[in-house]
Design a protein around this motif. Structure first.
Motif, PDB file in Angstrom:
ATOM      1  N   VAL A   1       0.855  -1.185   0.000  1.00  0.00           N
ATOM      2  CA  VAL A   1       0.000   0.000   0.000  1.00  0.00           C
ATOM      3  C   VAL A   1       0.891   1.236   0.000  1.00  0.00           C
ATOM      4  O   VAL A   1       1.887   1.289   0.727  1.00  0.00           O
ATOM      5  N   VAL A   2       0.557   2.203  -0.844  1.00  0.00           N
ATOM      6  CA  VAL A   2       1.307   3.470  -0.859  1.00  0.00           C
ATOM      7  C   VAL A   2       0.521   4.496  -0.054  1.00  0.00           C
ATOM      8  O   VAL A   2      -0.685   4.670  -0.249  1.00  0.00           O
ATOM      9  N   VAL A   3       1.221   5.144   0.883  1.00  0.00           N
ATOM     10  CA  VAL A   3       0.563   6.138   1.748  1.00  0.00           C
ATOM     11  C   VAL A   3       1.165   7.513   1.490  1.00  0.00           C
ATOM     12  O   VAL A   3       2.390   7.661   1.421  1.00  0.00           O
ATOM     13  N   CYS A   4       0.287   8.491   1.336  1.00  0.00           N
ATOM     14  CA  CYS A   4       0.714   9.866   1.083  1.00  0.00           C
ATOM     15  C   CYS A   4       0.186  10.722   2.237  1.00  0.00           C
ATOM     16  O   CYS A   4      -1.024  10.796   2.443  1.00  0.00           O
ATOM     17  N   GLN A   5       1.089  11.342   3.010  1.00  0.00           N
ATOM     18  CA  GLN A   5       0.625  12.101   4.170  1.00  0.00           C
ATOM     19  C   GLN A   5       1.608  13.217   4.519  1.00  0.00           C
ATOM     20  O   GLN A   5       2.727  13.267   4.019  1.00  0.00           O
ATOM     21  N   LYS A   6       1.148  14.097   5.401  1.00  0.00           N
ATOM     22  CA  LYS A   6       2.004  15.183   5.889  1.00  0.00           C
ATOM     23  C   LYS A   6       2.550  14.816   7.253  1.00  0.00           C
ATOM     24  O   LYS A   6       1.802  14.355   8.122  1.00  0.00           O
ATOM     25  N   VAL A   7       3.847  15.007   7.434  1.00  0.00           N
ATOM     26  CA  VAL A   7       4.448  14.824   8.751  1.00  0.00           C
ATOM     27  C   VAL A   7       5.166  16.128   9.048  1.00  0.00           C
ATOM     28  O   VAL A   7       6.164  16.453   8.404  1.00  0.00           O
ATOM     29  N   GLY A   8       4.617  16.892   9.990  1.00  0.00           N
ATOM     30  CA  GLY A   8       5.148  18.236  10.235  1.00  0.00           C
ATOM     31  C   GLY A   8       4.944  19.092   9.003  1.00  0.00           C
ATOM     32  O   GLY A   8       3.840  19.162   8.472  1.00  0.00           O
ATOM     33  N   ASP A   9       6.022  19.695   8.506  1.00  0.00           N
ATOM     34  CA  ASP A   9       5.926  20.533   7.304  1.00  0.00           C
ATOM     35  C   ASP A   9       6.202  19.740   6.034  1.00  0.00           C
ATOM     36  O   ASP A   9       6.053  20.251   4.924  1.00  0.00           O
ATOM     37  N   ALA A  10       6.639  18.497   6.185  1.00  0.00           N
ATOM     38  CA  ALA A  10       7.037  17.715   5.013  1.00  0.00           C
ATOM     39  C   ALA A  10       5.913  16.812   4.524  1.00  0.00           C
ATOM     40  O   ALA A  10       5.115  16.296   5.310  1.00  0.00           O
ATOM     41  N   SER A  11       5.851  16.627   3.208  1.00  0.00           N
ATOM     42  CA  SER A  11       4.927  15.659   2.621  1.00  0.00           C
ATOM     43  C   SER A  11       5.708  14.380   2.374  1.00  0.00           C
ATOM     44  O   SER A  11       6.817  14.411   1.843  1.00  0.00           O
ATOM     45  N   VAL A  12       5.119  13.256   2.775  1.00  0.00           N
ATOM     46  CA  VAL A  12       5.843  11.988   2.709  1.00  0.00           C
ATOM     47  C   VAL A  12       5.062  10.960   1.900  1.00  0.00           C
ATOM     48  O   VAL A  12       3.848  10.844   2.045  1.00  0.00           O
ATOM     49  N   VAL A  13       5.779  10.232   1.031  1.00  0.00           N
ATOM     50  CA  VAL A  13       5.183   9.093   0.333  1.00  0.00           C
ATOM     51  C   VAL A  13       5.894   7.854   0.854  1.00  0.00           C
ATOM     52  O   VAL A  13       7.118   7.759   0.798  1.00  0.00           O
ATOM     53  N   LYS A  14       5.145   6.908   1.420  1.00  0.00           N
ATOM     54  CA  LYS A  14       5.807   5.700   1.924  1.00  0.00           C
ATOM     55  C   LYS A  14       5.083   4.449   1.424  1.00  0.00           C
ATOM     56  O   LYS A  14       3.891   4.488   1.119  1.00  0.00           O
ATOM     57  N   ILE A  15       5.841   3.372   1.333  1.00  0.00           N
ATOM     58  CA  ILE A  15       5.296   2.099   0.860  1.00  0.00           C
ATOM     59  C   ILE A  15       5.287   1.144   2.051  1.00  0.00           C
ATOM     60  O   ILE A  15       6.309   0.963   2.711  1.00  0.00           O
ATOM     61  N   ILE A  16       4.118   0.564   2.336  1.00  0.00           N
ATOM     62  CA  ILE A  16       4.075  -0.399   3.439  1.00  0.00           C
ATOM     63  C   ILE A  16       3.596  -1.752   2.915  1.00  0.00           C
ATOM     64  O   ILE A  16       2.793  -1.814   1.990  1.00  0.00           O
ATOM     65  N   GLU A  17       4.154  -2.806   3.496  1.00  0.00           N
ATOM     66  CA  GLU A  17       3.737  -4.164   3.116  1.00  0.00           C
ATOM     67  C   GLU A  17       2.961  -4.752   4.286  1.00  0.00           C
ATOM     68  O   GLU A  17       3.436  -4.723   5.423  1.00  0.00           O
ATOM     69  N   LEU A  18       1.778  -5.240   4.012  1.00  0.00           N
ATOM     70  CA  LEU A  18       0.921  -5.726   5.092  1.00  0.00           C
ATOM     71  C   LEU A  18       1.303  -7.135   5.513  1.00  0.00           C
ATOM     72  O   LEU A  18       1.659  -7.971   4.688  1.00  0.00           O
ATOM     73  N   GLU A  19       1.190  -7.352   6.818  1.00  0.00           N
ATOM     74  CA  GLU A  19       1.452  -8.696   7.342  1.00  0.00           C
ATOM     75  C   GLU A  19       0.137  -9.464   7.353  1.00  0.00           C
ATOM     76  O   GLU A  19      -0.886  -8.975   6.939  1.00  0.00           O
ATOM     77  N   ASP A  20       0.175 -10.667   7.891  1.00  0.00           N
ATOM     78  CA  ASP A  20      -1.049 -11.489   7.974  1.00  0.00           C
ATOM     79  C   ASP A  20      -2.088 -10.790   8.822  1.00  0.00           C
ATOM     80  O   ASP A  20      -1.770 -10.188   9.829  1.00  0.00           O
TER      81      ASP A  20
END
Length: 527
Positions: free
Chosen positions: A508-527
């Protein structure tokens, strides 16, 4: 338009054509706008429409009074609660629509090559010789040889219900016409369209203003469909009016392009409007038939590059009375998706059609099949090239999120947003997977009471291709500590799992703001 604009994946496996279509929680990425009326206003039918994929309900004030539409909307709210499917509300204005008044509501039969007089004298009884109209300036606007169409739904292709008139003579305030085909006009009201003729009437009539400031305000409408929009000034004036109405300052204006005048000012209108509705019914008779597809492709391309939703009308007319669309209509729906349409608007098909639920379901299935072969790679490159460099900060984040999602074969993109802008920008790059837009409410105060924004923003993404909104808990702000963001993300992931779009081990790709920065992160889901 070069041949490279054909947005189709190559090669299509013939075997895939024989695979049955799969149904899912999200029937298609392309949205469906349904016009509500006599055949689609019961709670049961509306629940069926929502389950089949309708995400925007259109209320057409060309007919029916505020009380009638209010009853329908109240039923829709009950259906939304019972199905747990969000639905936005669109108010469609009447605008400078010319109408034939048939007080007796008796069917009128016109013969080919017969003469018929259009008169502004509404005291006269409608007959095969005389048709009273609601506009006294027609004689000044037309000349001998001009084309006028009259019908309940204007030249649908089934020419027994609408008539093609040619102006033969102008006599005082009356216009005498020659009927080019035989037709039977049924009902109390028919629309009249003078092809490529300027009609000197305001785009927003007094009746429209009254409906917006009463029914519109009372129901906090999400979208206003501005009928017969001809100039950018029409949109500006309407926006000024909405701002003065307080609650409607956030209402989005969709300019409805219905004639050559609107087409000539398309670029300026697109700049001012929040979205565009291509009204192919009227446009189809204002333009030569061989030019309609060309305008469709050019207009949709411009809307896509501007990142503004484009809605297409008049796709499955025959489903008003039939359970299946024609082959040409089915192909037309698919081409609308491949051309870049965000939503398909159904008019008579759901308003007075015999099969509203089946029509929505059929259109949704065709859209879903077309999306599978949409050439996202070519589209993405074209959009990036059009945007150019340097990109804005948000545009860069949005395009990166989509590119990352496609590279890692993510099942979904989750975007945290408070205004909805970031999610709409992601959708502009047409990812092949759904975008769950997590709308974080913002606290507002008028110094007397607190209130939360967010519901408007969530519903307004229901017309954008690929966007599926959910409202977050207002206690979790969009720019926050990682701990609160994680808890909102968990809710979003659970929502995706429940919807069947996220499974164990998915990325899953997540797009969010952390503080003043915009972050794109990739997470892999577990069981």
């Amino acid at each position: 338009m070069h041949s490279s604009h054909l947005l189709l994946e190559e090669p299509i496996r013939m075997a895939s054509i024989l695979e049955p279509s799969k149904s899912s929680f999200f029937p298609a990425l392309t949205k469906i706008v349904g016009t509500l009326g006599p055949k689609s206003r019961s709670v049961e039918t509306l629940s069926g429409c929502l389950k089949s994929g309708m995400s925007v309900a259109r209320f057409d004030f060309s007919w029916g009074d505020s009380e009638y539409h209010q009853e329908t909307l109240n039923n829709l709210k009950i259906a939304v609660k019972s199905t747990k499917k969000l639905c936005a509300v669109m108010l469609d204005t009447v605008g400078p629509e010319l109408q034939v008044i048939n007080k007796s509501a008796k069917a009128i039969t016109l013969k080919a090559d017969g003469l018929v007089t259009l008169t502004p004298n509404q005291d006269k009884e409608a007959s095969s010789e005389v048709l009273p109209i609601n506009f006294n300036g027609l004689a000044k606007a037309v000349k001998k040889g001009d084309t006028i169409f009259v019908g309940q739904y204007l030249f649908t292709g089934s020419e027994t219900t609408s008539v093609w008139l040619e102006v033969d003579e102008v006599k005082g305030d009356d216009v005498i016409c020659l009927s080019r085909n035989a037709a039977t006009l049924a009902g109390s009201l028919f629309t009249l369209h003078a092809s490529q003729v300027h009609i000197d009437l305001p785009t927003l009539t007094e009746k429209d203003k009254e409906v917006i400031s009463t029914w519109g305000v009372q129901n906090k409408i999400d979208f206003l469909s501005l009928s017969y929009c001809r100039h950018a000034e029409d949109v500006r004036q309407t926006r000024e009016m909405l701002k003065k109405l307080g609650d409607l300052s956030q209402t989005q204006i969709f300019a409805k392009i219905e004639n050559v005048e609107g087409l000539n000012h398309f670029d300026e209108i697109l700049q001012e409007a929040d979205g565009i509705i291509l009204s192919r019914g009227n446009l189809g008779i204002d333009l030569p038939p061989e030019k309609v597809f060309l305008f469709q492709k050019a207009a949709l391309y411009k809307c896509n590059m501007a990142g503004k939703p484009a809605v297409l009308t008049r796709v499955v007319d025959s489903m008003t009375d039939n359970l299946r669309p024609t082959r040409a209509e089915a192909t037309d729906v698919a081409n609308a998706v491949l051309d870049g349409s965000d939503a398909i608007l159904l008019g008579a098909e759901t308003l007075r059609g015999l099969y509203p639920v089946e029509t929505i379901s059929t259109v949704g299935r065709i859209c879903a099949e077309a999306e599978k072969v949409f050439n996202q790679d070519l589209y993405f490159k074209k959009t990036v090239k059009y945007v150019g460099e340097p990109m804005t900060h948000l545009e860069s984040i949005a395009s990166s999120a989509v590119r990352a999602a496609i590279k890692v074969k993510a099942s979904v993109i989750i975007c945290f947003t408070s205004s909805g802008r970031a999610a709409r920008l992601i959708a502009k790059y047409r990812p092949t997977m759904p975008v769950i837009s997590v709308v974080i409410p913002r606290v507002k105060t008028n110094q007397l009471k607190w209130s939360f924004s967010g519901a408007f923003e969530a519903r307004q993404s229901l017309i954008v291709r690929g966007l599926f909104p959910m409202l977050a808990d207002p206690r979790h702000p969009a720019e926050s500590t990682s701990a609160t963001n994680e808890s909102v993300l968990k809710v979003a992931l659970d929502h995706g799992k429940q919807a069947g779009v996220i499974k164990s081990h998915d990325r899953v790709v997540v797009c969010q703001k952390v503080g003043d920065a915009s972050v794109v992160k990739i997470i892999e889901l577990e069981d």
